[in-house]
Write a protein that holds these residues in place. Sequence first.
Motif, PDB file in Angstrom:
ATOM      1  N   LEU A 243       0.166   3.948   0.443  1.00  0.00           N
ATOM      2  CA  LEU A 243      -0.942   5.019   1.769  1.00  0.00           C
ATOM      3  C   LEU A 243       0.085   4.524   2.765  1.00  0.00           C
ATOM      4  CD1 LEU A 243      -4.163   5.101   0.575  1.00  0.00           C
ATOM      5  CD2 LEU A 243      -2.163   6.791  -0.181  1.00  0.00           C
ATOM      6  N   CYS A 244      -0.231   3.907   3.364  1.00  0.00           N
ATOM      7  CA  CYS A 244       0.739   3.270   4.885  1.00  0.00           C
ATOM      8  C   CYS A 244       1.763   2.584   4.092  1.00  0.00           C
ATOM      9  CB  CYS A 244      -0.340   2.893   5.430  1.00  0.00           C
ATOM     10  SG  CYS A 244      -0.686   0.948   5.394  1.00  0.00           S
TER      11      CYS A 244
ATOM     12  N   CYS B 169      -7.035  -0.130   6.112  1.00  0.00           N
ATOM     13  CA  CYS B 169      -5.641   1.216   5.865  1.00  0.00           C
ATOM     14  C   CYS B 169      -5.450   2.486   6.635  1.00  0.00           C
ATOM     15  CB  CYS B 169      -5.135   1.956   4.446  1.00  0.00           C
ATOM     16  SG  CYS B 169      -4.201   2.971   4.259  1.00  0.00           S
TER      17      CYS B 169
ATOM     18  N   HIS C 108      -8.260  -2.746   1.678  1.00  0.00           N
ATOM     19  CA  HIS C 108      -7.556  -2.609   2.576  1.00  0.00           C
ATOM     20  C   HIS C 108      -7.308  -1.046   2.702  1.00  0.00           C
ATOM     21  CE1 HIS C 108      -3.777  -1.413   4.224  1.00  0.00           C
ATOM     22  NE2 HIS C 108      -3.268  -0.405   3.486  1.00  0.00           N
TER      23      HIS C 108
ATOM     24  N   CYS D 241       0.612  -1.206   0.330  1.00  0.00           N
ATOM     25  CA  CYS D 241      -0.039   0.028   0.329  1.00  0.00           C
ATOM     26  C   CYS D 241       0.839   1.467  -0.005  1.00  0.00           C
ATOM     27  CB  CYS D 241      -0.566  -0.261   0.931  1.00  0.00           C
ATOM     28  SG  CYS D 241      -1.972   1.254   1.034  1.00  0.00           S
TER      29      CYS D 241
END
Length: 210
Positions: free
Chosen positions: A93-94, A108, A103, A91
Amino acid sequence: MTLLLPSLNHLPPPGSGIDSFTCRPSLNGKYSLKHTIEALASPTPPAPWYQLVWNSLSIPRHWVILWLAVLNKLPTLDSNSMAYKHIPNHCTLCLSSGESLNHIFFSCSFTAPIWSYLQNACSFYTRSQWIDFIFWASRHWSSKSIANAINKLALSTSIYHIWAERNSRIFKDISSSQNSILFKITTSIRERLLPLSFKDGVAAQRVRHV
Ligand SMILES: [Zn+2]
């Protein structure tokens, strides 16, 4: 054939009557474009999420992304998209778990505070599974109340900006903070709502809190 023969024996011989043309879809037998189109059109009912996606308050490019997400057509890294063949599935984003629709939107850690803020402002709750939430929202936001329209607006706006942030990180290597994304989301929602006047007290309250 044995059943058909007696019926054929009672048919008048060719040339004993006047041939005529009958248009089956028309109720009176005469050709009608309207009846033909109605006969050809599929009678299948709209999908249960139809009212969730098509919301007059939402910006078209936002509901297009929501529509693709509902159909599970957003090309996340866990899909078999050729465009991501050389990108590791994590991911963006994270920076932890593998990227999937479930997710990104509801599991997330990066998007969790964004959803938390919107849930408090709009009084709705997400689910661990994206498809479960879609079916829940399709059922509970089916009426055309202004409160439901605001919820749909918040959902489509959030999905769009979260997906845009994900694409920005992958394709442009540009990142924004959670506060910056939330600011974009709430600003977009307010811009859609402020020109409207609300008689519904619940709706007006939500507008103030978004
Ligand atoms: Zn993540």
